[in-house]
Design an enzyme around this catalytic site. Structure first.
Site: not given
Ligand code: DQA
Length: 155
Positions: A11-12, A19, A75, A78, A99, A101
């Site tokens: 998400p996002n 963003r 990724n 959240a 995983e 980020h």
């Molecule tokens: C994220 C870190 C998460 O805590 C956050 O909710 C994201 C992006 C990152 O890529 O740093 O959406 O996964």
């Protein structure tokens, strides 16, 4: 080594580039995927990608990866911090998942310090911005190549 990697984004992450650029940088998801594809092409690795804001679609993509991919760069956004359903999906497949980020989640709010998926992933990459995906790709590629020919390592 011929293999296929799924780059899966939660998400996002479709909003990368606009963003919270102070946290996530200005690279768009498309440009990050382009960089991964370019690196993958150098190694003859095929890449496909899926982004979804929905937990169920991410689960479907992980399940589908059982027959479609040799490894996953994931990724979960959240969902990382609370989705037991995603954790179970990762644990249910034998395909290795990295995983990934952009931000260093451990240097941020306390609720981001917990990942419910880390324990069922091959490894974790966090904090290198867009480069996290390239680091994850290289780690996954090396892992897969060691698996493919454990006695014929060239790196
Ligand atoms: C994220 C870190 C998460 O805590 C956050 O909710 C994201 C992006 C990152 O890529 O740093 O959406 O996964």
């Amino acid at each position: 080594m011929s293999c296929r990697v799924l780059v899966l984004n939660g998400p996002n992450l479709n909003l990368l580039g606009t963003r919270e650029t102070d946290v996530y940088g200005t690279a768009t998801l498309d440009s990050i995927l382009g960089d991964v594809r370019a690196m993958a092409a150098e190694h003859g690795v095929d890449v496909y990608d899926i982004q979804s804001n929905s937990e169920g679609e991410l689960i479907d993509a992980l399940q589908e990866a059982r027959t479609r991919a040799d490894g996953v760069i994931f990724n979960p956004g959240a969902y990382t911090h609370y989705s037991i359903a995603l954790r179970d999906a990762i644990a249910s497949i034998s395909v290795p998942v990295v995983e990934t980020h952009l931000s260093n989640v451990h240097s941020r709010e306390e609720f981001r310090h917990t990942s419910v998926v880390s324990a069922v992933c091959l490894g974790v990459v966090a904090g290198f911005g867009a480069d996290s995906y390239l680091v994850a790709f290289e780690a996954l590629r090396r892992h897969l190549s060691h698996q493919a020919s454990p006695t014929a390592r060239t790196d």
